[in-house]
Design an enzyme around this catalytic site. Structure first.
Site, PDB file in Angstrom:
ATOM      1  N   ASP A  43       0.831  -1.199   0.000  1.00 25.02           N
ATOM      2  CA  ASP A  43       0.000   0.000   0.000  1.00 25.02           C
ATOM      3  C   ASP A  43       0.869   1.254   0.000  1.00 25.02           C
ATOM      4  OD1 ASP A  43      -2.260  -1.668   0.186  1.00 25.02           O
ATOM      5  OD2 ASP A  43      -2.082  -1.727   2.372  1.00 25.02           O
ATOM      6  N   HIS A  58      -5.476  -3.448   5.374  1.00 27.35           N
ATOM      7  CA  HIS A  58      -4.884  -3.847   4.093  1.00 27.35           C
ATOM      8  C   HIS A  58      -5.944  -4.370   3.135  1.00 27.35           C
ATOM      9  CE1 HIS A  58      -1.780  -5.037   1.321  1.00 27.35           C
ATOM     10  NE2 HIS A  58      -2.045  -6.335   1.436  1.00 27.35           N
TER      11      HIS A  58
END
Length: 351
Positions: A184, A211
């Site tokens: 990310d 996530h």
């Protein structure tokens, strides 16, 4: 010469984080240092194979154990021919899992089924939860002191599952269990650099939350270098970061998910863990760990200082923009549900 060029490229592609939330992220260049064993569980898979290659290139690794249910001897033989420091061994089948794990300092778990078009991270849950449970039971027996880097999705749930397994075995150490959310961060940095028209190797963007989907919250207000992007562009960058996995799944038209970029991110985070273990100061990465930063969310991704025992300090979120504060409120319910799902599934997995 070719190996040196590739490693040089890897070092250039990872940048040095600046204070207060960052530290050097490039692969270490010195081949000397403590003996460190890294085990990769799921090494024959789409993430596992490129991850094995990248960890073979890391000079902090002296022993590389590659495990999977099948196919690992071939991967190990291939990777072992690379003229770098680490000794490589392949292990296949449950009967060899213990030997693969013994003596490990860092264990990386990319094992599990990949996400396919139309499949949510929750769809992965039933299969991957069982895989994670089995592997963590073995870790608690053969390598209870290792740092565990969880890549298997859905990370928002598999990390709590791992914690429950370790608690039941009496080996849980909250400082040594990490959900790898580095991809990310990698995506946020890449997308931000493109919009801000700055060199990507100079960009830093912390990403907090979880996530998956809206639980991924990039803090572009803290991004450096500052670019003063319009609010609409910040919203679009946030959405693209949150949907980065889907973007790759759709681009591969059902034939895979984000394997190469995930392997890169996994290697970056494992390198940070190794540096922390070796006493390198001020190693900070974003990671999904046990945390008390947000009430009622026992696991949360934020900036974490790494040290000789794993998590040295979970850092505060820092100042947030109004948009980020809204995003933080919006993610809480979904992240809490994912955490509870991981914890509550344990009795079912025991049947």
């Amino acid at each position: 010469m070719r190996t040196q060029l590739l490693m040089s490229a890897l070092r250039r592609s990872t940048n040095t984080f600046s204070s207060p939330f960052a530290t050097a992220r490039s692969f270490a260049s010195a081949s000397s240092g403590p003996e460190r064993k890294v085990a990769i569980l799921g090494a024959a898979g789409g993430i596992g194979q490129p991850l094995s290659l990248l960890m073979k290139l890391n000079p902090l690794v002296s022993s590389l154990a590659l495990y999977d249910i099948a196919g690992t001897p071939g991967v190990a033989a291939d990777v072992s021919h690379i003229n770098t420091r680490s000794e490589v061994k392949g292990y296949a089948g449950e009967e060899q899992l213990g030997e693969a794990l013994e003596g490990s300092d860092v264990i990386i778990i990319p094992a599990g089924v990949p996400r396919k078009p139309g499949m949510t991270r929750d769809d992965l849950f039933n299969i991957n939860a069982g895989i994670v449970k089995s592997l963590c039971i073995a870790i608690s027996k053969y390598a209870p002191n290792a740092l565990v880097n969880m890549i298997s999705n859905p990370v928002n749930s598999t990390v709590p599952i791992a914690a429950e397994v370790f608690k039941k075995a009496g080996t849980y150490d909250e400082k040594k269990l990490f959900g790898v959310t580095t991809l990310d961060v990698v995506r946020a940095k890449t997308f931000y650099a493109g919009k801000a028209k700055v060199a990507v190797e100079e960009v830093n963007v912390p990403v907090v939350g979880g996530h998956a989907g809206i639980t991924i919250l990039p803090l572009f207000s803290q991004a450096t270098p500052k670019a003063n992007l319009p609010d609409e562009e910040i919203k679009a960058l946030t959405k693209r970061t949150q949907d980065g996995g889907t973007e790759v799944v759709e681009a591969k038209a059902g034939k895979g998910s984000a394997t190469l970029s995930m392997a890169y991110a996994g290697a970056i985070f494992a390198d940070a863990c190794l540096k922390g273990l070796n006493g390198v100061p001020d190693v900070v990465e974003c990671s999904y760990v046990q945390s008390s930063i947000i009430p009622n969310l026992p696991f949360f991704s934020s900036k974490v200082k790494l040290g000789k025992n794993g998590v040295e300090e979970v850092l505060d979120l820092g100042p947030l923009s109004d948009f980020e504060r809204q995003g933080l409120e919006s993610l809480k319910a979904e992240l809490k549900s994912s955490i509870e799902k991981g914890i509550k599934c344990m009795p079912k997995l025991n049947t």
